[in-house]
Design a protein around this motif. Structure first.
Motif, PDB file in Angstrom:
ATOM      1  N   LYS A 138       0.870  -1.109   0.006  1.00  0.00           N
ATOM      2  CA  LYS A 138      -0.050  -0.083  -0.001  1.00  0.00           C
ATOM      3  C   LYS A 138       0.857   1.395  -0.151  1.00  0.00           C
ATOM      4  O   LYS A 138       0.542   2.128  -0.741  1.00  0.00           O
ATOM      5  N   TYR A 139       1.861   1.390   0.850  1.00  0.00           N
ATOM      6  CA  TYR A 139       2.640   2.561   0.848  1.00  0.00           C
ATOM      7  C   TYR A 139       3.726   2.672  -0.006  1.00  0.00           C
ATOM      8  O   TYR A 139       4.241   3.667  -0.045  1.00  0.00           O
ATOM      9  N   VAL A 140       4.508   1.492  -0.198  1.00  0.00           N
ATOM     10  CA  VAL A 140       5.459   1.704  -1.212  1.00  0.00           C
ATOM     11  C   VAL A 140       5.114   1.599  -2.536  1.00  0.00           C
ATOM     12  O   VAL A 140       5.970   1.515  -3.568  1.00  0.00           O
ATOM     13  N   LYS A 141       3.988   1.173  -2.894  1.00  0.00           N
ATOM     14  CA  LYS A 141       3.428   0.989  -4.210  1.00  0.00           C
ATOM     15  C   LYS A 141       4.098  -0.002  -4.987  1.00  0.00           C
ATOM     16  O   LYS A 141       4.356   0.209  -6.108  1.00  0.00           O
ATOM     17  N   ILE A 142       3.969  -1.291  -4.374  1.00  0.00           N
ATOM     18  CA  ILE A 142       4.379  -2.335  -5.225  1.00  0.00           C
ATOM     19  C   ILE A 142       3.450  -3.273  -5.013  1.00  0.00           C
ATOM     20  O   ILE A 142       2.542  -3.281  -4.161  1.00  0.00           O
ATOM     21  N   SER A 143       3.440  -4.442  -5.911  1.00  0.00           N
ATOM     22  CA  SER A 143       2.647  -5.665  -5.960  1.00  0.00           C
ATOM     23  C   SER A 143       2.525  -6.380  -4.641  1.00  0.00           C
ATOM     24  O   SER A 143       3.936  -6.517  -4.019  1.00  0.00           O
TER      25      SER A 143
END
Length: 295
Positions: free
Chosen positions: A162-167
């Protein structure tokens, strides 16, 4: 009972209904899955220092280094992570992890002395990690299939995603990868290799239990000789075909896309037939785990 009004579908309401409704089969599946995971952990993985990721993996390291009780360590970590999840992900996402997070360490505690009842010996580490990984994968698959998790790094992965924007997949590789490397520092390079093998088997078995073994293949076919291919599928193989009107994204040319689902035993027949009918044909074949409806 969930009521869905025509043209007014609240997706959040649907998700909440799926997870919140009481289904005894789900909870039986959860209990059985957690029991299998706990037995695998205490009988095969913990005695052989196989750090395969997750809070369970960290507990193996802390148990060997400091003599800490694995079940208590897992419980404390899961409670802390649930609190963090509440503030960072919200209650709706957190509540689906509560049951598994609290029950799993209890099952680990209950099965602590399972090696006394089932004295299998740990002389052949390869056999132990194979059985351990297979059992763990089956158990984890049942837990996930029931719509629950065992908590731990599952929560961390959601936060990272959610916060690092990775899967989620990349988040799992990141978190479990660091834990496995941590185990390698403590137990050595050989145990790292065993841990990687274990992690791979667990991931494969978890998917197989969740999705099942594919007994059908879905074909998407684009060909100039689409009528001949359609005729072959209908008349020779005896399966239905759906025809889509499509347009090339680059060429903008209109074309037909054939879609069909066939038994896996007919995969070779259709694949070879496509090449024989139209050598320039393009097709994609994927596993189809569940086929419902139709005639």
């Amino acid at each position: 009972m969930l009521k869905i009004k025509k043209n007014k579908i609240d997706t959040n309401e649907i998700v909440n209904y799926i997870y919140d409704k009481f289904d005894i089969k789900r909870y039986i599946m959860l209990i059985v899955g957690l029991l299998i995971v706990a037995i695998s952990f205490n009988l095969f993985l913990l005695p052989n220092d196989i750090v395969f990721g997750g809070v369970s993996g960290i507990s193996i390291v802390t148990s060997k280094l400091f003599g800490w009780d694995t079940s208590i360590f897992i419980m404390i970590c899961n409670i802390i992570l649930l609190i963090i999840s509440y503030f960072m992900l919200g209650f709706e996402d957190t509540k689906r992890s509560i049951v598994g997070s609290l029950l799993f360490p209890i099952f680990v505690k209950i099965t602590t002395d399972i090696d006394v009842l089932l004295n299998i010996g740990n002389n052949d580490i390869v056999v132990c990690i194979l059985f351990g990984a297979v059992l763990y994968g089956i158990g984890a698959g049942l837990v996930f299939k029931a719509g629950f998790t065992t908590g731990g790094t599952d929560i961390i992965n959601q936060i990272i995603s959610k916060y690092v924007k990775i899967s989620i997949g990349n988040a799992i590789i990141l978190s479990d990868g660091l834990i496995v490397l941590f185990g390698a520092v403590v137990f050595g390079f050989t145990k790292l290799l065993y841990s990687l093998i274990t992690l791979y088997i667990i991931s494969v078995l978890t998917d197989k239990v969740m999705l099942g073994i594919s007994d059908s293949k879905a074909f998407y076919i684009i060909a100039e000789e689409d009528k001949e291919i359609k005729k072959y599928i209908l008349e020779e193989l005896g399966h239905g075909v759906t025809v889509f009107d499509a347009k090339g994204g680059y060429t903008k040319e209109k074309q037909k896309v054939l879609f069909c689902v066939i038994p896996t035993k007919d995969y070779f027949k259709l694949k070879e037939a496509i090449h024989l009918i139209d050598r320039e044909a393009f097709f994609v074949a994927t596993d189809s785990y569940e086929v419902l409806g139709g005639e």
